[in-house]
Write a protein that holds these residues in place. Structure first.
Motif, PDB file in Angstrom:
ATOM      1  N   PHE A  96     -27.187 -37.212 -42.613  1.00 23.66           N
ATOM      2  CA  PHE A  96     -27.125 -37.339 -44.074  1.00 23.66           C
ATOM      3  C   PHE A  96     -28.518 -37.201 -44.673  1.00 23.66           C
ATOM      4  O   PHE A  96     -28.736 -36.476 -45.643  1.00 23.66           O
ATOM      5  N   ALA A  97     -29.459 -37.939 -44.063  1.00 24.27           N
ATOM      6  CA  ALA A  97     -30.827 -37.918 -44.579  1.00 24.27           C
ATOM      7  C   ALA A  97     -31.428 -36.535 -44.473  1.00 24.27           C
ATOM      8  O   ALA A  97     -32.118 -36.072 -45.391  1.00 24.27           O
ATOM      9  N   PHE A  98     -31.158 -35.860 -43.363  1.00 23.83           N
ATOM     10  CA  PHE A  98     -31.713 -34.519 -43.222  1.00 23.83           C
ATOM     11  C   PHE A  98     -31.098 -33.554 -44.226  1.00 23.83           C
ATOM     12  O   PHE A  98     -31.800 -32.725 -44.819  1.00 23.83           O
ATOM     13  N   GLY A  99     -29.787 -33.636 -44.408  1.00 22.32           N
ATOM     14  CA  GLY A  99     -29.136 -32.746 -45.368  1.00 22.32           C
ATOM     15  C   GLY A  99     -29.677 -32.914 -46.765  1.00 22.32           C
ATOM     16  O   GLY A  99     -29.940 -31.927 -47.468  1.00 22.32           O
ATOM     17  N   VAL A 100     -29.876 -34.170 -47.155  1.00 28.59           N
ATOM     18  CA  VAL A 100     -30.397 -34.434 -48.501  1.00 28.59           C
ATOM     19  C   VAL A 100     -31.841 -33.947 -48.613  1.00 28.59           C
ATOM     20  O   VAL A 100     -32.226 -33.290 -49.597  1.00 28.59           O
ATOM     21  N   THR A 101     -32.664 -34.252 -47.608  1.00 25.17           N
ATOM     22  CA  THR A 101     -34.072 -33.848 -47.644  1.00 25.17           C
ATOM     23  C   THR A 101     -34.218 -32.344 -47.641  1.00 25.17           C
ATOM     24  O   THR A 101     -35.049 -31.774 -48.358  1.00 25.17           O
ATOM     25  N   SER A 102     -33.415 -31.681 -46.826  1.00 29.29           N
ATOM     26  CA  SER A 102     -33.493 -30.226 -46.737  1.00 29.29           C
ATOM     27  C   SER A 102     -33.086 -29.565 -48.049  1.00 29.29           C
ATOM     28  O   SER A 102     -33.752 -28.637 -48.531  1.00 29.29           O
ATOM     29  N   ALA A 103     -32.004 -30.047 -48.633  1.00 28.14           N
ATOM     30  CA  ALA A 103     -31.569 -29.493 -49.912  1.00 28.14           C
ATOM     31  C   ALA A 103     -32.596 -29.760 -51.000  1.00 28.14           C
ATOM     32  O   ALA A 103     -32.842 -28.913 -51.874  1.00 28.14           O
ATOM     33  N   GLY A 104     -33.236 -30.927 -50.934  1.00 30.60           N
ATOM     34  CA  GLY A 104     -34.253 -31.252 -51.926  1.00 30.60           C
ATOM     35  C   GLY A 104     -35.520 -30.442 -51.775  1.00 30.60           C
ATOM     36  O   GLY A 104     -36.296 -30.296 -52.737  1.00 30.60           O
ATOM     37  N   SER A 105     -35.757 -29.901 -50.570  1.00 35.12           N
ATOM     38  CA  SER A 105     -36.965 -29.095 -50.346  1.00 35.12           C
ATOM     39  C   SER A 105     -36.783 -27.646 -50.781  1.00 35.12           C
ATOM     40  O   SER A 105     -37.730 -26.860 -50.720  1.00 35.12           O
ATOM     41  N   GLY A 106     -35.569 -27.290 -51.200  1.00 34.73           N
ATOM     42  CA  GLY A 106     -35.325 -25.956 -51.700  1.00 34.73           C
ATOM     43  C   GLY A 106     -34.486 -25.076 -50.798  1.00 34.73           C
ATOM     44  O   GLY A 106     -34.171 -23.936 -51.164  1.00 34.73           O
ATOM     45  N   LEU A 107     -34.094 -25.574 -49.612  1.00 37.49           N
ATOM     46  CA  LEU A 107     -33.249 -24.785 -48.718  1.00 37.49           C
ATOM     47  C   LEU A 107     -31.801 -24.823 -49.205  1.00 37.49           C
ATOM     48  O   LEU A 107     -31.350 -25.810 -49.777  1.00 37.49           O
TER      49      LEU A 107
END
Length: 305
Positions: A96-107
């Motif tokens: 969950f944390a990775f998905g949110v962080t990745s989407a927030g980084s622009g991916l």
């Protein structure tokens, strides 16, 4: 008439054993017509054979039928599966944390899911998207992630001995060589338990990690800051919980302490991923100090103590 030879007169023959003449006449147990294995034997040779049996000569069937200790597990399979599932579920939620962080980084969602499906090494994935979120160059971020994932190659050297998998399976198994599968595997005794722990941890973690990655990327705006959920700490916490019981000796504790100091101390001066590799220098440092203190050590080139 030939004189009968008593068993008491035969060197090495225990008292009470059937007389040699009786055995040649077929009276001995398991004998027929005075032969031993299809060949005629003398009274002295027959007596030595009985002495060898009485001395406890090992039965070849008992030796060859003994199980290989490397394949025998000291724990029930259900206990290994339970522990492996516990690790897989606990760490898998970190997706969950990775998905949110990745989407927030622009991916995009597709790029985020592709990272989890193909890379599947959590710390390196976080390092990559973290560098991108901080405005880092994609090439530099990728290099840092690759450096960080190189630790899995060292895990593989050890796991290849413990798992002893067929060559056809090794390329697939290599994809699951990560922190958690290594920790669970090393905690087991016996090849069967190691294989079960590795497989159950790897499969459960892979499935749940990718599922939660997708959910996190899709619901990034709704979930918000992952720090408030504490999901980013689940993976390291589980790994430390598995590692702590394995650090028993003073040497192991010294290695762990120096590795932590090196890793934390170099975070601000080295690119992401490199401090973790630099922490491995704790092993030769401690071993060098131990050899210096060991009497008769040749660390000085054999010039004396």
């Amino acid at each position: 008439m030939a004189e009968r030879t008593s068993s008491a007169e035969i060197p090495g023959c225990p008292a009470g054993a059937p007389d040699a003449a009786d055995r040649r006449d077929g009276a001995g147990p398991g004998r027929a017509g005075g032969s031993l294995g299809g060949q005629h034997v003398s009274a002295h040779e027959d007596g030595q054979a009985y002495a060898a049996d009485a001395a406890g000569r090992p039965d070849t069937a008992d030796v060859t039928d003994r199980p290989d200790t490397a394949t025998v597990s000291g724990r029930p399979d259900s206990a290994v599966v339970r522990d492996a599932l516990g690790v897989g579920v606990a760490v898998g939620l970190s997706g969950f944390a990775f998905g949110v962080t990745s989407a927030g980084s622009g991916l995009t969602v597709a790029q985020t899911c592709a990272l989890s499906l193909l890379a599947f090494t959590g710390a390196s994935q976080f390092a990559l998207v973290g560098a991108l979120a901080g405005g880092g160059n994609p090439l530099t971020a990728s290099v840092g992630a690759i450096f960080l994932s190189m630790r899995n190659a060292f895990y593989g050297l050890r796991l290849s001995q413990l798992l002893a998998l067929p060559r056809a399976v090794r390329p697939l198994a290599a994809h699951f060589v990560i922190d958690e599968t290594t920790a669970v595997s090393l905690a087991q005794s016996g090849r069967r338990a190691v294989r079960i722990g590795f497989a159950v941890t790897g499969i459960s973690l892979y499935l749940l990690w990718n599922l939660t990655t997708l959910l996190g990327a899709l619901g990034a705006e709704a979930i918000g800051d992952t720090d408030t959920w504490g999901l980013d700490a689940a993976g390291p916490a589980v790994f430390l919980a598995l590692l702590a019981p394995m650090v028993r000796t003073a040497t192991e504790r010294a290695v762990a302490a120096i590795a932590v100091l090196l890793g934390l101390g170099l975070l601000s001066v080295l690119p992401q991923g490199v401090p973790v590799l630099a922490a491995a220098l704790a092993v030769p440092m401690v071993l060098y100090g131990v050899r210096r203190k060991t009497p008769g050590s040749d660390v000085d080139g054999g010039k004396g103590r």
